[in-house]
Design a protein around this motif. Sequence first.
Motif, PDB file in Angstrom:
ATOM      1  N   GLU A  46     -36.897 -17.403  65.491  1.00  8.89           N
ATOM      2  CA  GLU A  46     -37.131 -18.441  66.500  1.00  8.89           C
ATOM      3  C   GLU A  46     -35.852 -19.186  66.897  1.00  8.89           C
ATOM      4  OE1 GLU A  46     -38.424 -20.243  62.464  1.00  8.89           O
ATOM      5  OE2 GLU A  46     -38.543 -18.313  63.510  1.00  8.89           O
ATOM      6  N   PRO A  85     -32.377 -17.333  70.204  1.00  6.18           N
ATOM      7  CA  PRO A  85     -32.008 -17.671  71.589  1.00  6.18           C
ATOM      8  C   PRO A  85     -31.212 -18.972  71.690  1.00  6.18           C
ATOM      9  CG  PRO A  85     -34.303 -16.979  71.466  1.00  6.18           C
ATOM     10  CD  PRO A  85     -33.835 -17.150  70.058  1.00  6.18           C
ATOM     11  N   GLU A  86     -31.626 -19.993  70.932  1.00  2.62           N
ATOM     12  CA  GLU A  86     -30.920 -21.277  70.966  1.00  2.62           C
ATOM     13  C   GLU A  86     -29.488 -21.126  70.437  1.00  2.62           C
ATOM     14  OE1 GLU A  86     -30.762 -25.519  68.642  1.00  2.62           O
ATOM     15  OE2 GLU A  86     -32.542 -24.271  68.408  1.00  2.62           O
ATOM     16  N   ARG A 138     -27.421 -19.425  73.165  1.00  5.18           N
ATOM     17  CA  ARG A 138     -27.139 -20.304  74.306  1.00  5.18           C
ATOM     18  C   ARG A 138     -26.169 -21.428  73.950  1.00  5.18           C
ATOM     19  NH1 ARG A 138     -32.711 -19.287  75.769  1.00  5.18           N
ATOM     20  NH2 ARG A 138     -33.355 -21.009  74.411  1.00  5.18           N
ATOM     21  N   ASN A 172     -35.890  -8.964  74.130  1.00  5.47           N
ATOM     22  CA  ASN A 172     -35.531 -10.285  74.627  1.00  5.47           C
ATOM     23  C   ASN A 172     -36.073 -10.517  76.030  1.00  5.47           C
ATOM     24  OD1 ASN A 172     -33.944 -12.763  75.151  1.00  5.47           O
ATOM     25  ND2 ASN A 172     -32.826 -11.400  76.514  1.00  5.47           N
ATOM     26  N   ASN A 173     -36.744 -11.646  76.218  1.00  6.82           N
ATOM     27  CA  ASN A 173     -37.217 -12.040  77.547  1.00  6.82           C
ATOM     28  C   ASN A 173     -36.675 -13.406  77.948  1.00  6.82           C
ATOM     29  OD1 ASN A 173     -38.989  -9.740  77.994  1.00  6.82           O
ATOM     30  ND2 ASN A 173     -40.292 -10.604  76.392  1.00  6.82           N
ATOM     31  N   GLN A 174     -35.621 -13.857  77.265  1.00  2.00           N
ATOM     32  CA  GLN A 174     -35.086 -15.187  77.506  1.00  2.00           C
ATOM     33  C   GLN A 174     -34.125 -15.186  78.689  1.00  2.00           C
ATOM     34  OE1 GLN A 174     -35.772 -18.016  75.707  1.00  2.00           O
ATOM     35  NE2 GLN A 174     -37.242 -16.937  74.401  1.00  2.00           N
ATOM     36  N   GLN A 175     -34.224 -16.214  79.519  1.00  2.41           N
ATOM     37  CA  GLN A 175     -33.316 -16.344  80.653  1.00  2.41           C
ATOM     38  C   GLN A 175     -31.910 -16.663  80.147  1.00  2.41           C
ATOM     39  OE1 GLN A 175     -34.603 -19.255  83.472  1.00  2.41           O
ATOM     40  NE2 GLN A 175     -33.089 -18.703  85.008  1.00  2.41           N
TER      41      GLN A 175
END
Length: 299
Positions: free
Chosen positions: A130, A133-134, A137, A150-153
């Motif tokens: 979890e 992604p953070e 980014r 992955n489906n993260q923008q």
Amino acid sequence: MDLQRIKYFLALSEQLHYWKTAEKVNITQSALSRQIQSLENELGLQLFERNKRNVKLTPAGKFLKAKWEVELNELEYIHQFAKQLHLGERGAITIAHPDSISASIMPDLLAKITQAFPQLQIKLVQVLYEDQPEFLRNYKIDLAITRDVNNQQGIKSRKLYSDNLALVVPLEHAFQGIADLSTASLTEQKFILPTKDEGSSYSEIIQAFFDSYDFSPDVFLYSEFGSTIIALVRKGLGIAVLPDSYLHHQSPGLRFISLPFKTDLYINWRTDDHNPVLANILDLIFKDEDPDPKVKPAK
């Protein structure tokens, strides 16, 4: 002060001969003389004593020769270091990866990277599903190798590798091969499983195995760490479903029964990251495939 003039000065201080020095630095003798004179005028002191036969350093010239040789070598090192940073040949990168590939893909991948870019500093970390992604980014990690799509923008992914799930049991266990698996026999087992993450495609693959035998596992324990699961299976506390890449961890006392369920590995990075180190590593990893791995995200 012009660095080139200092280089001419150092060359002449070695040769102590205008014609030989001019030939070595590839300029005319008169041009060399003008450069040295200009340097002396700028400093307001005499660097060489000259006559028709000899050229020798003045005391001030000897002092500057000793100092400038050191300073120029250090400056050359600084310039070379900066160039390597610019080209992505030097710097640092942080890579997150799952425990399952610590002894399979990672050693080969790191050997490939360090052979191509020996000056790079590489930091390896393991990050919870979890948090990945953070962490990407927020620049806490630069590359994340995951078993999840992955489906993260703002994050691109590309498939790196595939392996199979395996049922992991102690050597003395009744399960010898896949023919021994049935709904009834599996229902009798206690399972030790990777932590079930909401929305994880890897968790869905494990669930697909259970669904194929139409049963719900009796889960004794969940763990983020495959090496812990391996140790508990060896202790006889249950059986597990893990990627078969754990075979490379050299775990005696265990049997890996390969299952007909593929689990893919993806490499993930920031879409807008222009770090040349990152670009070099991606190009190296995918050089035998698409020449521009930064263009196409995994589907």
